[in-house]
Scaffold this motif. Structure first.
Motif, PDB file in Angstrom:
ATOM      1  N   PHE A  57       0.965  -1.331  -0.014  1.00 53.04           N
ATOM      2  CA  PHE A  57      -0.010  -0.160  -0.008  1.00 53.04           C
ATOM      3  C   PHE A  57       0.939   1.246   0.074  1.00 53.04           C
ATOM      4  O   PHE A  57       0.367   2.361  -0.279  1.00 53.04           O
ATOM      5  N   VAL A  58       2.130   1.292   0.540  1.00 51.68           N
ATOM      6  CA  VAL A  58       2.943   2.069   0.539  1.00 51.68           C
ATOM      7  C   VAL A  58       3.255   2.789  -1.019  1.00 51.68           C
ATOM      8  O   VAL A  58       2.993   4.037  -1.267  1.00 51.68           O
ATOM      9  N   PRO A  59       3.965   1.994  -1.674  1.00 48.96           N
ATOM     10  CA  PRO A  59       4.307   2.389  -3.058  1.00 48.96           C
ATOM     11  C   PRO A  59       2.903   2.717  -3.856  1.00 48.96           C
ATOM     12  O   PRO A  59       2.682   3.520  -4.636  1.00 48.96           O
ATOM     13  N   TYR A  60       1.753   1.976  -3.480  1.00 51.31           N
ATOM     14  CA  TYR A  60       0.569   2.060  -4.341  1.00 51.31           C
ATOM     15  C   TYR A  60      -0.007   3.489  -3.954  1.00 51.31           C
ATOM     16  O   TYR A  60      -0.342   3.978  -5.120  1.00 51.31           O
ATOM     17  N   LEU A  61      -0.265   3.671  -2.673  1.00 50.11           N
ATOM     18  CA  LEU A  61      -0.771   5.165  -2.515  1.00 50.11           C
ATOM     19  C   LEU A  61      -0.024   6.281  -2.602  1.00 50.11           C
ATOM     20  O   LEU A  61      -0.294   7.406  -3.283  1.00 50.11           O
ATOM     21  N   LEU A  62       1.311   6.059  -2.578  1.00 48.90           N
ATOM     22  CA  LEU A  62       2.180   7.133  -3.229  1.00 48.90           C
ATOM     23  C   LEU A  62       2.086   7.257  -4.995  1.00 48.90           C
ATOM     24  O   LEU A  62       1.789   8.514  -5.161  1.00 48.90           O
ATOM     25  N   ALA A  63       1.953   6.216  -5.533  1.00 46.65           N
ATOM     26  CA  ALA A  63       1.632   6.330  -6.983  1.00 46.65           C
ATOM     27  C   ALA A  63       0.505   6.889  -7.452  1.00 46.65           C
ATOM     28  O   ALA A  63       0.157   7.614  -8.375  1.00 46.65           O
ATOM     29  N   LEU A  64      -0.679   6.339  -6.561  1.00 51.23           N
ATOM     30  CA  LEU A  64      -1.948   7.156  -6.824  1.00 51.23           C
ATOM     31  C   LEU A  64      -2.117   8.423  -6.426  1.00 51.23           C
ATOM     32  O   LEU A  64      -2.536   9.203  -7.350  1.00 51.23           O
ATOM     33  N   LEU A  66       0.521  10.891  -6.331  1.00 46.56           N
ATOM     34  CA  LEU A  66       1.469  11.646  -6.836  1.00 46.56           C
ATOM     35  C   LEU A  66       1.477  11.759  -8.498  1.00 46.56           C
ATOM     36  O   LEU A  66       1.926  12.373  -8.977  1.00 46.56           O
ATOM     37  N   VAL A  67       0.956  10.231  -8.834  1.00 46.55           N
ATOM     38  CA  VAL A  67       0.840  10.048 -10.497  1.00 46.55           C
ATOM     39  C   VAL A  67      -0.272  10.124 -10.845  1.00 46.55           C
ATOM     40  O   VAL A  67      -0.677  10.714 -11.743  1.00 46.55           O
ATOM     41  N   GLY A  68      -1.181   9.070 -10.040  1.00 42.32           N
ATOM     42  CA  GLY A  68      -2.499   8.678 -10.802  1.00 42.32           C
ATOM     43  C   GLY A  68      -3.366   9.532 -10.825  1.00 42.32           C
ATOM     44  O   GLY A  68      -3.974   9.933 -11.631  1.00 42.32           O
ATOM     45  N   ILE A  69      -3.833  10.228  -9.626  1.00 36.56           N
ATOM     46  CA  ILE A  69      -4.754  11.417  -9.415  1.00 36.56           C
ATOM     47  C   ILE A  69      -4.409  12.714 -10.445  1.00 36.56           C
ATOM     48  O   ILE A  69      -5.184  13.186 -11.276  1.00 36.56           O
ATOM     49  N   PRO A  70      -3.172  13.026 -10.527  1.00 41.43           N
ATOM     50  CA  PRO A  70      -2.644  14.253 -11.117  1.00 41.43           C
ATOM     51  C   PRO A  70      -2.880  13.974 -12.628  1.00 41.43           C
ATOM     52  O   PRO A  70      -3.389  14.745 -13.721  1.00 41.43           O
ATOM     53  N   LEU A  71      -2.361  12.650 -13.160  1.00 42.04           N
ATOM     54  CA  LEU A  71      -2.704  12.487 -14.781  1.00 42.04           C
ATOM     55  C   LEU A  71      -4.097  12.126 -15.024  1.00 42.04           C
ATOM     56  O   LEU A  71      -4.423  12.539 -16.095  1.00 42.04           O
ATOM     57  N   THR A  72      -4.994  11.800 -14.114  1.00 46.23           N
ATOM     58  CA  THR A  72      -6.260  11.600 -14.169  1.00 46.23           C
ATOM     59  C   THR A  72      -6.834  12.957 -14.528  1.00 46.23           C
ATOM     60  O   THR A  72      -7.793  13.286 -15.284  1.00 46.23           O
TER      61      THR A  72
END
Length: 478
Positions: A57-64, A66-72
């Motif tokens: 969950f640590v790398p997953y939530l960081l990716a979500l 820092l990367v996922g939501i901004p790109l969405t």
């Protein structure tokens, strides 16, 4: 931003009014349905177990975040502003950036043929569950038997030789694949308004079934052991010793939300310009993540009961990928009264989840085609014939007895392509903020220095990550 605004006005000037969603709720259901798919049900829970349980969950939530939501936000926002698909959006920034949009749609078209066959396999299993060949009425059924049945009988891999060379095409899977493409064609041909309303069922019903499966699984003996294996163990050392966990977490976020495929841009282009793009993006991304997490609880509650039935530890059950679903839910639910009907519900759930995502991949492709000067006046039901026919023909390779091997290879490499496309989407969006104007105003050197500080660091980090040997490789990349 003036440069991007001017480009947006230029792209949409004189264009016919774009078809819009029937309501914001329809957009939410369609976009969340596009995001939620097979990866939420079997890939995310499996990754949690592979990479340290709750530590993933640590790398997953960081990716979500820092990367996922901004790109969405980027994809939905730009699609909404420019009122066009990916190629039109990035071409609106600069004509030479059209390749970024083209690469994202190409990713979707490369993935869609095997995604359609995944759905075809589930449809095959659903109809086969009514035959005497299905194992669901066997009182001695275990997870291994269920997985072997799916691989040998449904996929047709029982004839596959040891060297993995395909020897035949499975006619049933070719037929079911055609059925999937036909359903995609019909769903997209009826238009955004009708397909948006359709997702109230195709996304709403799987949500109901998910909670039914979760509640059923949690009441079974041994479910707590499965939950512990899913999230009760936090092996933080994995984050230091297995560097691939970070790229895997990023690719899971990309694949799960549907980023870098042109989907969210296409869906955003059918929203009015005044819609709250940031709020909508956050709701979609967080709803997708919530579904993944709850699916993990449902899967591992069933896995815990299966381990109890077989008298082994949860970690001793060697199930990964789609076997995590087909080796657990059907077996566990088969022990309930009317077991085979429960199994059919599982297949219906997976079919609906898969179809929503498949609709979205096809919609992204046809949106880009329809925005071009060559096809702008072509009726949608005619335009759809091209990607559907080609996609079905390409899908036949996955209908061979080596189809699962081909699928694994393409799925593995496309994850890296997605990350690269996402990087260039973020880079290309810089033109919306007046990069050319800044160069004229400030000079080339400070602009290049700024871009280098933001983007060159990624390449340096990757070089250190993969170049440094030993236990410090991951941290040196950071």
């Amino acid at each position: 931003m003036a440069e991007g605004a001017a480009a947006g006005e230029k792209v949409t000037a004189g264009a016919p009014k774009r078809e819009e969603w029937s309501s914001r709720a329809a957009f939410y259901f369609a976009a969340v349905g596009a995001a939620v798919g097979f990866g939420n049900v079997w890939r995310f829970p499996g990754l949690c177990v592979t990479y340290g349980g709750g530590a993933f969950f640590v790398p997953y939530l960081l990716a979500l975040f820092l990367v996922g939501i901004p790109l969405t936000i980027l994809e939905i926002g730009f699609g909404q502003f420019f009122q066009t698909g990916d190629i039109g959006v990035f071409g609106g920034f600069h004509p030479r950036l059209r390749g970024v949009g083209l690469s994202s749609v190409a990713c979707g078209f490369m993935l869609l043929p095997y995604y359609a066959v995944l759905i075809a396999w589930v449809i095959n299993a659903f109809f086969d569950s009514f035959s005497n060949n299905a194992p669901w009425d066997n009182p001695n059924l275990d997870g291994t038997m269920a997985v072997n049945y799916f691989i040998d009988e449904i996929i047709g891999a029982e004839t596959l030789p040891a060297d993995g060379t395909p020897t035949r095409v499975d006619g049933k899977n070719v037929g079911y694949s055609f059925l999937v493409w036909l359903m995609m064609y019909i769903a997209c041909a009826v238009g955004i308004k009708a397909s948006g309303r359709l997702t109230f069922f195709t996304m709403g019903f799987p949500i109901v079934l998910l909670f039914v499966f979760l509640g059923t699984g949690l009441t079974m003996e041994g479910s707590s052991d499965g939950i512990k294996a899913y999230i009760g163990v936090w092996d933080m050392g994995v984050l230091r010793t297995q560097g691939q966990v970070w790229s895997v977490a990023c690719s899971q976020v990309f694949f799960s939300i549907g980023l870098t495929f042109g989907i969210m841009t296409a869906y955003g282009s059918h929203c009015p310009r005044g819609e709250p793009a940031v709020l909508n993006s956050c709701i979609i991304a967080l709803a997708n993540t919530t579904f993944s997490i709850i699916s993990g609880f449902a899967i591992f509650a069933a896995l815990g009961h299966l381990a109890f039935l077989e008298g082994v530890k949860v970690t001793d059950l060697d199930f990964g990928g789609f076997a995590l679903v087909f080796g657990t839910w059907p077996v566990v639910l088969n022990t309930l009264p009317g077991g085979s009907h429960w199994v059919r519900l599982v297949f219906c759930n997976l079919i609906l989840l898969g179809m929503d995502s498949a609709f979205a991949f096809l919609e992204a492709i046809v949106t880009v085609l329809g925005d071009t000067v060559h096809f702008k006046d072509t009726p949608k039901h005619i335009l759809l014939l091209l990607p559907c026919t080609l996609g079905w023909l390409f899908s036949i390779i996955y209908c061979t007895d080596a189809g699962l091997n081909f699928l694994d290879v393409v799925d593995f490499y496309i994850n890296f392509v997605m990350i690269i496309v996402g990087f260039f989407e973020a880079f290309g969006s810089g033109w919306a903020y007046g990069m050319v104007h800044q160069t004229k105003l400030l000079g080339t050197a400070p602009v290049v220095a700024y871009v280098g500080a933001n983007f060159l660091s990624v390449f340096v980090g990757c070089a250190l990550w993969f170049g440094v040997k030993g236990e410090h490789a991951v941290w040196s990349g950071f």
